[in-house]
Design a protein around this motif. Structure first.
Motif, PDB file in Angstrom:
ATOM      1  N   ILE A 186       0.897  -1.142   0.008  1.00  0.00           N
ATOM      2  CA  ILE A 186       0.051   0.159  -0.063  1.00  0.00           C
ATOM      3  C   ILE A 186       0.990   1.251  -0.063  1.00  0.00           C
ATOM      4  N   LEU A 187       0.745   2.071  -0.934  1.00  0.00           N
ATOM      5  CA  LEU A 187       1.466   3.324  -1.053  1.00  0.00           C
ATOM      6  C   LEU A 187       0.767   4.439  -0.366  1.00  0.00           C
ATOM      7  N   PRO A 188       1.677   5.263   0.325  1.00  0.00           N
ATOM      8  CA  PRO A 188       1.204   6.332   0.980  1.00  0.00           C
ATOM      9  C   PRO A 188       0.720   7.488  -0.008  1.00  0.00           C
ATOM     10  N   PRO A 189      -0.361   8.333   0.503  1.00  0.00           N
ATOM     11  CA  PRO A 189      -0.597   9.498  -0.529  1.00  0.00           C
ATOM     12  C   PRO A 189       0.678  10.142  -1.024  1.00  0.00           C
ATOM     13  N   HIS A 190       0.804  10.497  -2.337  1.00  0.00           N
ATOM     14  CA  HIS A 190       1.960  11.461  -2.787  1.00  0.00           C
ATOM     15  C   HIS A 190       1.683  12.077  -3.852  1.00  0.00           C
ATOM     16  N   GLN A 191       2.446  13.195  -3.845  1.00  0.00           N
ATOM     17  CA  GLN A 191       2.306  14.178  -5.126  1.00  0.00           C
ATOM     18  C   GLN A 191       3.479  13.927  -5.992  1.00  0.00           C
ATOM     19  N   LEU A 192       4.580  13.375  -5.660  1.00  0.00           N
ATOM     20  CA  LEU A 192       5.711  13.364  -6.534  1.00  0.00           C
ATOM     21  C   LEU A 192       6.559  12.019  -6.103  1.00  0.00           C
ATOM     22  N   ILE A 193       7.151  11.599  -7.382  1.00  0.00           N
ATOM     23  CA  ILE A 193       7.952  10.367  -6.922  1.00  0.00           C
ATOM     24  C   ILE A 193       9.394  10.777  -7.404  1.00  0.00           C
ATOM     25  N   LEU A 195       6.093  -0.198  -9.768  1.00  0.00           N
ATOM     26  CA  LEU A 195       5.384   0.730  -8.921  1.00  0.00           C
ATOM     27  C   LEU A 195       4.875   1.712  -9.661  1.00  0.00           C
ATOM     28  N   LEU A 196       5.431   2.066 -10.636  1.00  0.00           N
ATOM     29  CA  LEU A 196       4.946   3.263 -11.568  1.00  0.00           C
ATOM     30  C   LEU A 196       3.712   2.694 -12.168  1.00  0.00           C
ATOM     31  N   ASN A 197       3.264   1.599 -12.407  1.00  0.00           N
ATOM     32  CA  ASN A 197       2.095   1.086 -12.880  1.00  0.00           C
ATOM     33  C   ASN A 197       0.869   1.224 -12.002  1.00  0.00           C
ATOM     34  N   ARG A 198       1.169   1.704 -10.670  1.00  0.00           N
ATOM     35  CA  ARG A 198       0.110   2.032  -9.502  1.00  0.00           C
ATOM     36  C   ARG A 198       0.010   3.490  -9.284  1.00  0.00           C
ATOM     37  N   THR A 199       0.636   4.475 -10.025  1.00  0.00           N
ATOM     38  CA  THR A 199       0.150   5.590  -9.753  1.00  0.00           C
ATOM     39  C   THR A 199       0.520   6.515 -10.904  1.00  0.00           C
ATOM     40  N   SER A 200      -0.064   7.699 -10.753  1.00  0.00           N
ATOM     41  CA  SER A 200       0.001   8.765 -11.955  1.00  0.00           C
ATOM     42  C   SER A 200       0.735   9.887 -11.315  1.00  0.00           C
ATOM     43  N   ALA A 201       1.478   9.724 -10.464  1.00  0.00           N
ATOM     44  CA  ALA A 201       2.281  10.926  -9.919  1.00  0.00           C
ATOM     45  C   ALA A 201       3.413  11.571 -10.732  1.00  0.00           C
ATOM     46  N   PRO A 202       3.793  12.516 -10.854  1.00  0.00           N
ATOM     47  CA  PRO A 202       4.999  12.913 -11.627  1.00  0.00           C
ATOM     48  C   PRO A 202       6.183  12.198 -11.153  1.00  0.00           C
ATOM     49  N   VAL A 203       7.262  11.802 -12.137  1.00  0.00           N
ATOM     50  CA  VAL A 203       8.376  11.097 -11.829  1.00  0.00           C
ATOM     51  C   VAL A 203       9.649  11.930 -12.030  1.00  0.00           C
ATOM     52  N   ILE A 204      10.549  12.310 -11.062  1.00  0.00           N
ATOM     53  CA  ILE A 204      11.867  12.621 -11.467  1.00  0.00           C
ATOM     54  C   ILE A 204      12.870  11.267 -11.763  1.00  0.00           C
ATOM     55  N   ASN A 205      13.314  11.450 -12.954  1.00  0.00           N
ATOM     56  CA  ASN A 205      14.410  10.430 -13.458  1.00  0.00           C
ATOM     57  C   ASN A 205      13.479   9.164 -13.567  1.00  0.00           C
ATOM     58  N   ALA A 206      12.774   8.709 -14.587  1.00  0.00           N
ATOM     59  CA  ALA A 206      12.109   7.438 -14.949  1.00  0.00           C
ATOM     60  C   ALA A 206      13.089   6.334 -14.887  1.00  0.00           C
ATOM     61  N   PRO A 207      12.686   5.463 -14.202  1.00  0.00           N
ATOM     62  CA  PRO A 207      13.527   4.191 -14.031  1.00  0.00           C
ATOM     63  C   PRO A 207      13.894   3.609 -15.405  1.00  0.00           C
ATOM     64  N   SER A 208      13.150   3.939 -16.504  1.00  0.00           N
ATOM     65  CA  SER A 208      13.650   3.371 -17.784  1.00  0.00           C
ATOM     66  C   SER A 208      14.846   4.359 -18.283  1.00  0.00           C
ATOM     67  N   ALA A 209      14.817   5.503 -17.899  1.00  0.00           N
ATOM     68  CA  ALA A 209      15.910   6.455 -18.550  1.00  0.00           C
ATOM     69  C   ALA A 209      17.269   5.865 -17.574  1.00  0.00           C
ATOM     70  N   VAL A 210      17.179   5.759 -16.426  1.00  0.00           N
ATOM     71  CA  VAL A 210      18.296   5.354 -15.522  1.00  0.00           C
ATOM     72  C   VAL A 210      18.801   3.982 -15.882  1.00  0.00           C
ATOM     73  N   ALA A 211      17.996   3.052 -16.345  1.00  0.00           N
ATOM     74  CA  ALA A 211      18.487   1.699 -16.726  1.00  0.00           C
ATOM     75  C   ALA A 211      19.180   1.835 -17.764  1.00  0.00           C
ATOM     76  N   THR A 212      19.562   2.669 -18.581  1.00  0.00           N
ATOM     77  CA  THR A 212      20.356   2.648 -19.700  1.00  0.00           C
ATOM     78  C   THR A 212      21.588   3.371 -19.492  1.00  0.00           C
ATOM     79  N   THR A 213      21.914   3.695 -18.078  1.00  0.00           N
ATOM     80  CA  THR A 213      23.156   4.404 -17.779  1.00  0.00           C
ATOM     81  C   THR A 213      24.320   3.706 -17.109  1.00  0.00           C
TER      82      THR A 213
END
Length: 474
Positions: free
Chosen positions: A179-186, A206-224
Motif C-alpha cells: 500500500i503506497l501512502p498518498p503522494h504528489q511526487l516520485i 510501482l509506477l504502474n500503480r500511480t499517476s504522480a509525476p516522476v523525477i528520473n524515470a527508471p527506464s532512463a536510469v536503466a540505460t546509464t
C-alpha cells in the motif's frame, strides 16, 4: 558539549534544542533532533558529535547506535559503523534499521552474501519507510525510491523535511500488495544501473500503480550503466568515451588475459573497477601486463570493468576534471578539480584519480581562481565545441537530474569519465576560501528544488508555492 554544538543550529530549532538540553542534558530525543537538524544544515561533523554523545550516554539504545552509524557510513567510516550496528543487534536482534545499515556496510566492504541476508530481514514485508515532517505548512508528499543494494542519489539539501514529507520505498521488495501512502511526487533516487537492476524493475512495477509525476524515470536510469553510457555517447560529435568491457574475474586472471586484452582493443595502462562503486573506491590503474593479476586480486566482485585509460592531462601538465550538473533540461557548472603532480613533493600514484576533495585546490589560489572562472562562465572556459557536446549528452541521457564528469582534449573534445544520476551536490565547507563557490552551488540546489516543487504542483496545484521552496534551508 551538546550546548556547544547546538549553538550552530539555526533559530528556532536552536532555541528548542537548547531549551530541552538545558533542562536535561541527556535528553535522547533532543540529541537525536539536534543531529537531524545539523544534518539538514550540512554540518555533518557536528551532527556526528551530537549523536556520539547520545551513544556515550545511552550505549545500549539501538536508535542512538543506528543513527550515529548512518552518519558514519556517509563519512565512509565503515568499521566504526559496523561496530555500532552489531551492538544494536545484540540489544535488539530484530532491529530492522540495524539490519538495513549492515546491509549497506557489508555491501561497501564487498561481502555481498551477508549484505543480502541482512537486507532481507530489514526490508522483506516492509518496503515503505515513513519519514518525518517538521514544517508548519502542508508538505509536498514524496515517494523516494531507493535500492537497498546501493547506488542511490544522496538527497541531503534537496528534500528538506520542512518542505517535503518523504517516504522511502525499497523497490526490490515492492509487490502488488504494497500500500503506497498518498503522494504528489516520485523521486527515483536509484541511480546506479550497474547494481540496481532488481530495484529498477521494482520501480517500474510501482509506477504502474500511480499517476504522480516522476523525477528520473527508471527506464532512463536503466540505460546509464558505465558500459551503456560509453556506447550510447560514443558517436556524438565532440565526445570521446573510453573502450569498456565488463568481464568475469576469472577471465582476467587466466594465463591468456595479458595477450587477449590487447586483442580486444585495450592497451596498458588500463583501469579496473568493481561495478557499483563511486568516489574512487575499488578503482585501480594497471600499468603493465605483469601487474594485472595482482591488481585484480585487490578488487572485490565477480565481474570487473576493464576501462581504457583516457589521459586528461593538459599541455601544462595539470589534470582537470570538470563536473557539470544536468537539472530539468539545463546545464550548471559545479566545479573543476585540478591536480598538479609536476610540483615538488607530488608522488601520488593515484593522481590520475582526481576528485575535488583530494585535488590541489585548498592551498592553490591559482587553481581556485580557475575554478571560479569556470563557475562564472563555463561557456567561455569550455568553448563552443565542448558546450555543444555536453548539450548532446544531456539530450541523449534523458535524465531530469544527473551529472557529467569529464576532461577536455587538446582539440576541445569532451573526454567522458562518468555520466549518471548518482552525482551528489555537496555544499562547500565553512572555510572562507570556498565563498566563491557558494552562489554556484546554491544555483544548482535551487534549480533542483524548483523542479521538485513544480513537478509536484502538476499533481496537486494547491501543494506548495515557490516561496516555500526558496526558504527550504531557512
Amino acid at each position: 558539549m551538546a550546548s556547544a554544538v547546538a549553538a550552530k543550529v539555526p533559530i528556532p530549532a536552536k532555541e528548542q534544542c537548547v531549551a530541552l538540553l538545558a533542562v536535561d542534558p541527556g535528553d535522547r530525543r533532543a540529541l537525536h533532533r539536534l543531529g537531524d537538524l545539523l544534518v539538514a544544515d550540512g554540518k555533518l561533523t557536528e551532527a556526528r558529535a551530537a549523536l556520539a554523545e547520545a551513544v556515550d550516554l545511552y550505549p545500549d539504545d539501538p536508535v542512538s547506535l543506528v543513527t550515529l552509524a548512518r552518519l558514519l557510513i556517509e563519512a565512509k567510516d565503515l568499521e566504526h559503523a559496523r561496530g555500532h550496528l552489531l551492538h544494536a543487534l545484540e540489544v535488539d536482534p530484530q532491529c530492522r534499521a540495524a539490519h538495513a545499515g549492515l546491509s549497506f556496510v557489508l555491501a561497501e566492504l564487498g561481502d555481498m552474501a551477508q549484505a543480502a541476508a541482512h537486507r532481507r530481514v530489514a526490508f522483506q514485508g516492509r518496503c515503505v519507510i515513513p519519514g518525518q515532517y517538521r514544517g508548519r505548512q502542508p508538505p509536498v508528499t514524496v515517494l523516494k525510491l531507493i535500492s537497498t543494494s546501493g547506488g542511490n542519489l544522496r538527497t541531503e539539501g534537496l528534500l528538506s523535511d520542512c518542505v517535503f514529507h518523504t517516504h522511502l520505498v525499497a523497490t526490490e521488495f515492492y509487490d502488488a500488495t504494497t500500500i503506497l501512502p498518498p503522494h504528489q511526487l516520485i523521486l527515483n533516487a536509484i541511480g546506479d544501473a550497474d547494481v540496481a537492476e532488481a530495484a529498477l524493475s521494482g520501480a517500474r512495477a510501482l509506477l504502474n500503480r500511480t499517476s504522480a509525476p516522476v523525477i528520473n524515470a527508471p527506464s532512463a536510469v536503466a540505460t546509464t550503466s558505465r558500459l551503456a553510457i560509453a556506447r550510447r555517447l560514443a558517436g556524438l560529435p565532440g565526445v570521446v568515451t573510453p573502450n569498456i568491457a565488463r568481464l568475469p574475474r576469472e577471465s582476467l586472471v587466466s594465463a591468456d588475459a595479458p595477450s587477449r586484452l590487447p586483442a580486444e582493443g585495450f592497451r596498458f595502462p588500463l583501469l579496473l573497477r568493481t561495478p557499483g562503486f563511486h568516489g574512487g573506491e575499488h578503482f585501480l590503474k594497471v600499468e603493465t601486463t605483469g601487474a594485472l593479476a595482482d591488481v585484480v586480486s585487490q578488487l572485490p566482485g565477480s565481474d570487473l570493468y576493464v576501462i581504457e585509460f583516457l589521459d586528461g592531462r593538459s599541455a601544462d601538465g595539470k589534470i582537470r576534471k570538470y563536473r557539470v550538473m544536468m537539472v530539468d533540461g539545463e546545464l550548471y557548472p559545479l566545479h573543476v578539480a585540478i591536480a598538479d603532480d609536476a610540483i615538488a613533493g607530488h608522488t601520488n600514484a593515484d593522481q590520475w584519480k582526481i576528485h575535488y576533495f583530494s585535488a590541489d585546490m585548498t592551498d592553490r589560489p591559482e587553481h581556485r581562481a580557475e575554478d571560479a572562472a569556470f563557475l562564472l562562465d563555463m561557456h567561455d572556459v569550455l568553448g563552443r565545441r565542448a558546450m555543444t557536446a555536453l548539450q548532446a549528452i544531456q539530450k541523449t541521457l534523458g535524465l531530469d537530474y544527473g551529472g557529467i564528469d569529464f576532461g577536455l582534449s587538446e582539440a576541445g573534445e569532451v573526454l567522458v569519465f562518468e555520466a549518471n544520476a548518482t552525482m551528489a551536490i555537496f555544499p562547500p565547507g565553512e572555510d572562507p576560501r570556498w565563498d566563491y563557490r557558494r552562489p554556484a552551488v546554491e544555483r544548482v540546489l535551487g534549480a533542483v528544488r524548483r523542479m521538485l516543487i513544480d513537478r509536484a504542483a502538476q499533481e496537486q496545484p494547491m501543494a506548495v508555492g515557490r516561496k516555500i521552496c526558496q526558504g527550504a534551508n531557512a
